[in-house]
Design a protein around this motif. Sequence first.
Motif, PDB file in Angstrom:
ATOM      1  N   GLY A   3      35.890  -7.856  38.984  1.00  0.00           N
ATOM      2  CA  GLY A   3      35.871  -8.197  37.580  1.00  0.00           C
ATOM      3  C   GLY A   3      35.994  -9.687  37.401  1.00  0.00           C
ATOM      4  N   LYS A  14      51.509  -9.886  33.089  1.00  0.00           N
ATOM      5  CA  LYS A  14      51.218  -8.459  32.989  1.00  0.00           C
ATOM      6  C   LYS A  14      52.169  -7.654  33.866  1.00  0.00           C
ATOM      7  CE  LYS A  14      49.090  -4.811  31.616  1.00  0.00           C
ATOM      8  NZ  LYS A  14      49.302  -4.353  30.235  1.00  0.00           N
ATOM      9  N   THR A  32      39.787  -5.682  36.877  1.00  0.00           N
ATOM     10  CA  THR A  32      38.695  -5.085  36.117  1.00  0.00           C
ATOM     11  C   THR A  32      39.250  -4.636  34.772  1.00  0.00           C
ATOM     12  OG1 THR A  32      39.019  -2.775  36.778  1.00  0.00           O
ATOM     13  CG2 THR A  32      37.811  -4.203  38.323  1.00  0.00           C
ATOM     14  N   ASP A  33      38.383  -4.030  33.964  1.00  0.00           N
ATOM     15  CA  ASP A  33      38.869  -3.494  32.697  1.00  0.00           C
ATOM     16  C   ASP A  33      39.695  -2.234  32.896  1.00  0.00           C
ATOM     17  OD1 ASP A  33      36.743  -1.976  33.583  1.00  0.00           O
ATOM     18  OD2 ASP A  33      35.827  -1.728  31.602  1.00  0.00           O
ATOM     19  N   LYS A  34      39.708  -1.699  34.131  1.00  0.00           N
ATOM     20  CA  LYS A  34      40.436  -0.468  34.409  1.00  0.00           C
ATOM     21  C   LYS A  34      41.755  -0.695  35.147  1.00  0.00           C
ATOM     22  CE  LYS A  34      36.406   2.561  34.401  1.00  0.00           C
ATOM     23  NZ  LYS A  34      35.465   1.545  33.899  1.00  0.00           N
ATOM     24  N   SER A  35      41.798  -1.704  36.029  1.00  0.00           N
ATOM     25  CA  SER A  35      43.014  -1.879  36.812  1.00  0.00           C
ATOM     26  C   SER A  35      43.177  -3.319  37.279  1.00  0.00           C
ATOM     27  CB  SER A  35      43.008  -0.941  38.033  1.00  0.00           C
ATOM     28  OG  SER A  35      41.974  -1.288  38.936  1.00  0.00           O
ATOM     29  N   CYS A  52      47.415   0.212  36.013  1.00  0.00           N
ATOM     30  CA  CYS A  52      46.336   0.833  35.238  1.00  0.00           C
ATOM     31  C   CYS A  52      46.242   0.127  33.886  1.00  0.00           C
ATOM     32  CB  CYS A  52      46.620   2.317  35.046  1.00  0.00           C
ATOM     33  SG  CYS A  52      45.328   3.212  34.149  1.00  0.00           S
ATOM     34  N   LEU A  53      45.058  -0.363  33.539  1.00  0.00           N
ATOM     35  CA  LEU A  53      44.869  -1.133  32.314  1.00  0.00           C
ATOM     36  C   LEU A  53      44.089  -0.392  31.240  1.00  0.00           C
ATOM     37  CD1 LEU A  53      43.922  -4.609  33.862  1.00  0.00           C
ATOM     38  CD2 LEU A  53      46.188  -3.807  33.139  1.00  0.00           C
ATOM     39  N   THR A  54      43.566   0.768  31.549  1.00  0.00           N
ATOM     40  CA  THR A  54      42.709   1.485  30.603  1.00  0.00           C
ATOM     41  C   THR A  54      43.441   2.659  29.978  1.00  0.00           C
ATOM     42  OG1 THR A  54      40.629   2.690  30.355  1.00  0.00           O
ATOM     43  CG2 THR A  54      41.765   2.925  32.450  1.00  0.00           C
ATOM     44  N   GLU A  56      41.590   5.296  29.155  1.00  0.00           N
ATOM     45  CA  GLU A  56      40.687   6.413  29.405  1.00  0.00           C
ATOM     46  C   GLU A  56      41.420   7.529  30.155  1.00  0.00           C
ATOM     47  OE1 GLU A  56      36.959   5.392  31.219  1.00  0.00           O
ATOM     48  OE2 GLU A  56      36.911   3.447  30.196  1.00  0.00           O
ATOM     49  N   TRP A  59      40.766   7.994  34.052  1.00  0.00           N
ATOM     50  CA  TRP A  59      41.405   7.070  34.976  1.00  0.00           C
ATOM     51  C   TRP A  59      42.925   7.193  34.949  1.00  0.00           C
ATOM     52  CZ3 TRP A  59      38.753   5.580  38.809  1.00  0.00           C
ATOM     53  CH2 TRP A  59      37.379   5.403  38.690  1.00  0.00           C
TER      54      TRP A  59
END
Length: 290
Positions: A3, A14, A32-35, A52-54, A56, A59
């Motif tokens: 990412g 974070k 990334t936008d996910k992790s 974990c950043l999403t 969704e 995920w």
Amino acid sequence: MSGAPLDLDTATAKLTEELGADVTAGRVLRATDKSLLVVGDYHGRAAVIKVCLTDETFWHNKFGHEIGIYRAFEIFPPPTRVPELIHAANGRVIVIEHIPGRVVDTERYPIDPITPAVFDATVNTLLGFGAWNPPPGALSPVFDYPDRVERYHRIGIFDDDDRIALHRLIAAVGPIDAVAHGDPLPSNLLITEDGSCVPVDFEFTGLFAAGFDLAMLHTLLASTPGAQSSIEAIVAETDIETPFLLNQAMVLSRELRLHTELDDGEFRTSRLALIEPQWEAVRASLHDRR
């Protein structure tokens, strides 16, 4: 998957938000936008921290599954080395020991052939991991093989003859009960300072038809001379030709879907040039078994 670059101050902020003050970021491995994946320090111990950043659901579930796998390792250690779980929090953070080393390759499909020593270490580790006896109920099938065939038939990757041949294979294979890492990308396989291999990232670990990890390696190491023939010899020796062929179809069809969905360009063209001949060879094997 990579990412946008993330500076250490942002990464540390974070991590502090998730874990408190006793954590620092030393180096961002992946953002990334996910992790977020960071090498750092947790309560004075060198560690790899995954956040974990999403939001969704898919995920989040995979992240929770990975935490569960690490918990299972604590109860029933696998026969191969895996990172020690140091801490898990809120279903969003995993802190594991930092094992010095390097990944087999940063590319999904290594351009430069991997060495025989690295290949042997990788294969032996995945075979050993497949012999893990997990706690009861810890693992389940990662995907539904018949459903995968039907979905890929609907989107046109499998034709009618492929569909019939694959359902015949599924019936021949029987129960889906073989332990596998499930995502043995070169970037998920760490070669340590003593030359041994340690798998990481267990989001897709579970039960498959026998030989799934070997089918992944067979596909991804197409540019390493001798890799595919060596894997085929192992498959023959262990008498898993039928489930291995099924897994090859599952792996290659997914790779085809992923790469045909990319924008036109040199990267897409070069990847499909590796994938499509392998798929045609597998299709020929499928239909030869009728």
